[in-house]
Design a protein around this motif. Structure first.
Motif, PDB file in Angstrom:
ATOM      1  N   SER A 178      13.393 -36.991   3.940  1.00  0.00           N
ATOM      2  CA  SER A 178      12.023 -35.901   4.020  1.00  0.00           C
ATOM      3  C   SER A 178      12.608 -34.685   3.049  1.00  0.00           C
ATOM      4  O   SER A 178      13.874 -34.407   2.833  1.00  0.00           O
ATOM      5  N   LEU A 179      11.591 -34.595   2.419  1.00  0.00           N
ATOM      6  CA  LEU A 179      12.192 -33.642   1.244  1.00  0.00           C
ATOM      7  C   LEU A 179      12.215 -31.607   2.065  1.00  0.00           C
ATOM      8  O   LEU A 179      10.999 -31.382   2.601  1.00  0.00           O
ATOM      9  N   SER A 180      12.777 -31.284   1.184  1.00  0.00           N
ATOM     10  CA  SER A 180      12.858 -29.839   2.082  1.00  0.00           C
ATOM     11  C   SER A 180      11.605 -29.687   0.787  1.00  0.00           C
ATOM     12  O   SER A 180      10.629 -29.370  -0.059  1.00  0.00           O
ATOM     13  N   ARG A 214       9.411 -29.890  -7.494  1.00  0.00           N
ATOM     14  CA  ARG A 214       8.452 -31.955  -7.475  1.00  0.00           C
ATOM     15  C   ARG A 214       6.941 -30.805  -8.039  1.00  0.00           C
ATOM     16  O   ARG A 214       6.774 -31.967  -9.452  1.00  0.00           O
ATOM     17  N   GLN A 215       6.882 -30.230  -7.369  1.00  0.00           N
ATOM     18  CA  GLN A 215       5.172 -29.907  -7.970  1.00  0.00           C
ATOM     19  C   GLN A 215       4.808 -29.474  -9.123  1.00  0.00           C
ATOM     20  O   GLN A 215       4.159 -29.950 -10.578  1.00  0.00           O
ATOM     21  N   LYS A 216       5.953 -28.082  -9.834  1.00  0.00           N
ATOM     22  CA  LYS A 216       6.324 -27.649 -11.085  1.00  0.00           C
ATOM     23  C   LYS A 216       6.669 -28.606 -12.059  1.00  0.00           C
ATOM     24  O   LYS A 216       5.726 -29.046 -13.327  1.00  0.00           O
ATOM     25  N   LEU A 217       7.259 -30.095 -11.442  1.00  0.00           N
ATOM     26  CA  LEU A 217       7.615 -30.438 -12.536  1.00  0.00           C
ATOM     27  C   LEU A 217       5.995 -31.353 -13.062  1.00  0.00           C
ATOM     28  O   LEU A 217       5.977 -32.364 -14.251  1.00  0.00           O
TER      29      LEU A 217
END
Length: 416
Positions: A388-390, A397-400
């Motif tokens: 699971s991602l922190s 990831r959303q920024k990318l």
């Protein structure tokens, strides 16, 4: 550079026949060739073969003797033979006389010269004329029936005769070389077993005893004998102090010098035969013999005379009780050893064929390069298992995803 082939020579038997036909002795022939008489004796016995310039001179001389013999035969064939005088008819009393001696039929005719070669000793008996044809057959002498020729010996009988004749003496001679009774007996038996395996070759040899003697000496003086467990335990020495001293003196000699001394002064061979049996040249054999005699004379001055040394060697060999096995036992032992070696060779061949077949069956049909071992690379974080991602990773990831992936728009160049 090619070597010129050796000049062919007739057989040893033909060499001796040509010399005897020319009425030459071995000494006279040796003087014409330029060698020693013993060398000619060795050439005619077949134990040695001439080489080099001596071979060329010997072959040329034999060719000349053969040409002389052929010309003499042709001249004798052209010479007419004298007609013998007519024989007178014998009287009836003489014709009917009983036969005086069985050798009378072998006597030469009256008036003919006796041949010294065909008649070594004249027989002094009255000669009887043959019966005339006019007499009836009943009054003639009965013709004796020819005696049947003796049956030839079988290979086993010939081998047994050779063994019984020469084995005891060979055991005593080998004892002088080794100083060990059991090793001497075993060496002679092993040599005879080898001779039985090669009996066609040994039976045709001019000196079968010399063939077996050379094989026994080679086995007895083999350096591998010292690694046997039996060699570590010494045997009891001779009881006589003089025999013990002489045997120790012989064993102190080098093996080659000891063998040359035993063959020349013990067995009684001449120098060329000793050199041929020891596979050495005649000067080398003479040098070894002189060195061996000097060593023996240095420790035992009473044996400086060769005749005394020969007698003492014979006494030393005769004082020991050295027995030999029976000929059938030796033959059976050789046959068992030959069967064992044959079966071992067959088993080894079968194992080799099986191993080769298994290797061919299990070997790969194509090449597979091996996988290189792994190596650590610096500066790269180790891989971790996915999970699971922190919150920070989600935000990144959303920024990318929100930003353009193709980068900024293309700028058009402008002049300033």
């Amino acid at each position: 550079m090619t070597r010129r082939p050796a000049t062919p020579l007739p057989s040893p038997k033909a060499r001796r026949r040509l010399r005897e036909a020319a009425s030459l002795t071995q000494t006279q022939l040796a003087e014409r060739v330029g060698v020693a008489p013993g060398t000619v004796r060795a050439w005619e016995s077949g134990r040695t073969t001439p080489r080099g310039r001596k071979r060329e001179a010997y072959a040329k001389l034999l060719k000349t003797l053969a040409a002389e013999e052929e010309s003499a035969a042709r001249q004798a064939a052209r010479t007419p033979q004298p007609t013998p005088p007519p024989k007178t008819e014998p009287t009836g009393d003489r014709a009917s006389a009983p036969k005086a001696c069985p050798e009378a039929e072998a006597e030469p005719e009256p008036g003919a010269e006796p041949d010294p070669v065909a008649m070594p000793m004249p027989v002094l008996v009255p000669m009887r004329e043959p019966a005339p044809e006019s007499q009836p057959r009943s009054t003639r002498e009965p013709v004796p029936e020819p005696r049947p020729a003796p049956a030839p010996l079988t290979p086993a009988q010939a081998f047994d005769a050779l063994y019984e004749f020469s084995a005891p003496a060979l055991v005593r001679q080998t004892f002088l070389l080794t100083g060990r009774r059991e090793q001497a007996r075993e060496s002679v038996e092993r040599a005879f077993q080898t001779a039985w395996e090669r009996w066609p070759e040994v039976a045709r040899d001019r000196d079968p005893v010399g063939w077996v003697r050379a094989a026994a000496y080679e086995y007895a003086l083999s350096p591998w004998q010292r690694f046997r467990p039996r060699h570590r335990h010494p045997e009891p020495p001779p009881a006589d102090p003089g025999d013990r001293t002489l045997l120790n003196t012989l064993l102190r000699l080098p093996p080659r010098h000891r063998r040359t001394l035993v063959l020349y002064d013990g067995v009684g061979l001449d120098l060329p035969e000793t050199a041929a049996e020891t596979e050495a040249s005649t000067p080398a054999a003479a040098h070894r013999l002189l060195r061996a005699r000097e060593a023996v004379a240095g420790r035992l001055p009473a044996l400086a005379d060769p005749q005394v040394l020969h007698r003492r060697l014979a006494e030393l060999a005769s004082n020991e009780r050295l027995g030999a096995a029976r000929p059938p036992t030796v033959r059976r032992g050789g046959e068992r050893r030959a069967r064992f070696r044959t079966r071992a060779a067959i088993a080894f061949t079968v194992a080799l064929i099986g191993t080769t077949a298994l290797t061919v069956r299990t070997a790969p049909t194509h090449y597979e390069p091996p996988v290189s071992p792994g190596q650590a690379v610096r500066g790269v974080p180790p891989r971790v298992a996915p999970g699971s991602l922190s919150d920070e990773e989600l935000e990144l990831r959303q920024k990318l995803r929100d930003q353009m992936q193709d980068g900024p728009e293309r700028l058009s160049p402008q002049l300033e």
